[in-house]
Design a protein around this motif. Structure first.
Motif, mmCIF file in Angstrom:
data_model
loop_
_atom_site.group_PDB
_atom_site.id
_atom_site.type_symbol
_atom_site.label_atom_id
_atom_site.label_comp_id
_atom_site.label_asym_id
_atom_site.label_seq_id
_atom_site.Cartn_x
_atom_site.Cartn_y
_atom_site.Cartn_z
ATOM 1 N N LEU A 59 0.829 -1.185 -0.039
ATOM 2 C CA LEU A 59 0.020 -0.108 0.068
ATOM 3 C C LEU A 59 0.971 1.301 0.055
ATOM 4 O O LEU A 59 1.761 1.228 0.593
ATOM 5 C CB LEU A 59 -0.851 0.107 1.121
ATOM 6 N N ARG A 60 0.514 1.874 -0.760
ATOM 7 C CA ARG A 60 1.197 3.525 -0.791
ATOM 8 C C ARG A 60 0.142 4.489 -0.831
ATOM 9 O O ARG A 60 -1.011 4.376 -1.511
ATOM 10 C CB ARG A 60 1.928 3.790 -2.233
ATOM 11 N N ILE A 61 0.241 5.592 -0.188
ATOM 12 C CA ILE A 61 -0.729 6.585 0.112
ATOM 13 C C ILE A 61 -0.319 8.110 -0.161
ATOM 14 O O ILE A 61 0.788 8.512 -0.048
ATOM 15 C CB ILE A 61 -1.127 6.634 1.558
ATOM 16 N N ALA A 95 -2.834 3.237 -2.946
ATOM 17 C CA ALA A 95 -2.511 2.618 -4.393
ATOM 18 C C ALA A 95 -1.824 1.519 -3.835
ATOM 19 O O ALA A 95 -1.259 1.480 -2.831
ATOM 20 C CB ALA A 95 -1.508 3.625 -5.076
ATOM 21 N N ALA A 96 -1.830 0.606 -4.975
ATOM 22 C CA ALA A 96 -0.817 -0.748 -4.937
ATOM 23 C C ALA A 96 0.455 -0.538 -5.668
ATOM 24 O O ALA A 96 0.475 -0.073 -6.703
ATOM 25 C CB ALA A 96 -1.904 -1.696 -5.542
ATOM 26 N N ASP A 97 1.473 -0.864 -5.042
ATOM 27 C CA ASP A 97 2.816 -0.723 -5.534
ATOM 28 C C ASP A 97 3.081 -2.028 -6.255
ATOM 29 O O ASP A 97 3.636 -2.699 -5.491
ATOM 30 C CB ASP A 97 3.891 -0.176 -4.548
ATOM 31 N N GLU A 98 3.349 -2.170 -7.449
ATOM 32 C CA GLU A 98 3.625 -3.525 -8.054
ATOM 33 C C GLU A 98 4.930 -3.842 -8.019
ATOM 34 O O GLU A 98 5.381 -4.790 -8.121
ATOM 35 C CB GLU A 98 3.158 -3.303 -9.710
ATOM 36 N N ALA A 158 -7.013 5.504 -14.126
ATOM 37 C CA ALA A 158 -6.020 5.955 -14.966
ATOM 38 C C ALA A 158 -5.548 7.468 -14.799
ATOM 39 O O ALA A 158 -4.504 7.694 -14.803
ATOM 40 C CB ALA A 158 -6.575 5.580 -16.356
ATOM 41 N N ALA A 159 -6.531 8.168 -14.567
ATOM 42 C CA ALA A 159 -6.213 9.579 -14.853
ATOM 43 C C ALA A 159 -5.713 10.062 -13.151
ATOM 44 O O ALA A 159 -4.703 10.778 -13.255
ATOM 45 C CB ALA A 159 -7.810 10.390 -14.887
ATOM 46 N N VAL A 160 -6.122 9.310 -12.251
ATOM 47 C CA VAL A 160 -5.495 9.703 -10.758
ATOM 48 C C VAL A 160 -4.130 9.065 -11.048
ATOM 49 O O VAL A 160 -3.247 9.783 -10.484
ATOM 50 C CB VAL A 160 -6.474 8.960 -9.777
ATOM 51 N N GLU A 161 -3.996 7.929 -11.648
ATOM 52 C CA GLU A 161 -2.525 7.716 -11.713
ATOM 53 C C GLU A 161 -1.709 8.505 -12.307
ATOM 54 O O GLU A 161 -0.584 8.760 -12.042
ATOM 55 C CB GLU A 161 -2.347 6.024 -12.392
ATOM 56 N N ARG A 162 -2.309 9.041 -13.554
ATOM 57 C CA ARG A 162 -1.215 9.913 -14.412
ATOM 58 C C ARG A 162 -1.161 11.164 -13.564
ATOM 59 O O ARG A 162 0.178 11.663 -13.404
ATOM 60 C CB ARG A 162 -1.785 10.366 -15.564
ATOM 61 N N GLY A 169 3.957 1.488 -12.125
ATOM 62 C CA GLY A 169 4.038 0.510 -11.062
ATOM 63 C C GLY A 169 2.980 0.915 -9.781
ATOM 64 O O GLY A 169 2.661 0.022 -8.863
ATOM 65 N N LEU A 170 2.483 2.072 -10.018
ATOM 66 C CA LEU A 170 1.583 2.502 -8.797
ATOM 67 C C LEU A 170 0.114 2.189 -9.215
ATOM 68 O O LEU A 170 -0.092 3.183 -10.340
ATOM 69 C CB LEU A 170 1.950 3.895 -8.260
ATOM 70 N N ARG A 171 -0.698 1.562 -8.810
ATOM 71 C CA ARG A 171 -2.178 1.351 -9.307
ATOM 72 C C ARG A 171 -3.202 1.836 -8.281
ATOM 73 O O ARG A 171 -3.325 1.585 -7.126
ATOM 74 C CB ARG A 171 -2.406 -0.059 -9.539
#
Length: 202
Positions: A59-61, A95-98, A158-162, A169-171
């Motif tokens: 988990l990443r925040i 977010a999940a850190d792959e 997808a927009a939040v990730e960008r 790697g962060l989803r």
């Protein structure tokens, strides 16, 4: 009617049971009281001890609190979630850190874990599964701080990730509004399934 466990069955004190579970609610409005860095740190320092597979902790925040950052986030939310996110003192992008495996040498006792996971095609699924488990812990940690948590999946991931998560790697898996509840914060409480509807004993 809420079922209460007989005294002594649960180790957790009844007021703590109420705080974390029975009386805890998802707030739809928030007061103007801020959520401080100290509170966020205390929440994390509590929930980081909860288990994940291989102690992976993917988990990443990202804590979105400032007005300029909120202006970037709110349009990416589903329309019905925008007012809540605007009003919340902080919105936590979970977010999940792959690429969690890069930390394995410092958090896991088997030195070969990083290399093994680097080559594992199931690593992304492992990251998402365990980060989602941690999301549950995060919600309880927010409640333990005396705050209300409002987890939401209604956003453009997808927009939040960008916009907020940068590199690969962060989803994004959820956005959790957190803060002190405001006026008329609650909908009527819906019922929960009974034990007999959920648990089968063999």
């Amino acid at each position: 009617m809420t079922a209460i466990a007989p005294e002594g069955v649960l180790a957790l004190a009844e007021d703590a049971q109420d705080l974390l579970f029975r009386e805890a609610r998802t707030a739809n409005t928030f007061s103007g009281e801020p959520v401080t860095d100290e509170q966020l740190r205390a929440i994390y320092e509590l929930v980081k001890w909860a288990p994940t597979a291989m102690n992976a902790q993917p988990l990443r925040i990202v804590a979105v609190r400032g007005a300029a950052a909120k202006e970037r986030l709110v349009p990416l939310m589903a329309e019905g979630n925008r007012p809540k996110t605007t009003a919340a003192p902080v919105a936590l992008i979970a977010a999940a850190d792959e690429d969690f495996h890069e930390h394995m040498p410092s958090i896991w006792h088997r030195p070969e874990a990083r290399e093994n996971l680097a080559a594992n095609p199931g690593r992304a699924g492992m990251a998402r599964f365990n980060a989602t488990i941690q999301l549950g812990y995060l919600i309880l940690g927010i409640r333990a701080a005396g705050l209300a948590a409002g987890p939401m999946a209604g956003f453009d991931a997808a927009a939040v990730e960008r916009e907020f998560l940068g590199g690969e790697g962060l989803r994004a898996i959820a956005i959790v509004n957190a803060g002190k509840p405001g006026p008329d914060a609650w909908f009527d409480r819906n019922r929960r399934l009974d034990f007999e509807q959920v648990v089968t004993t063999l």
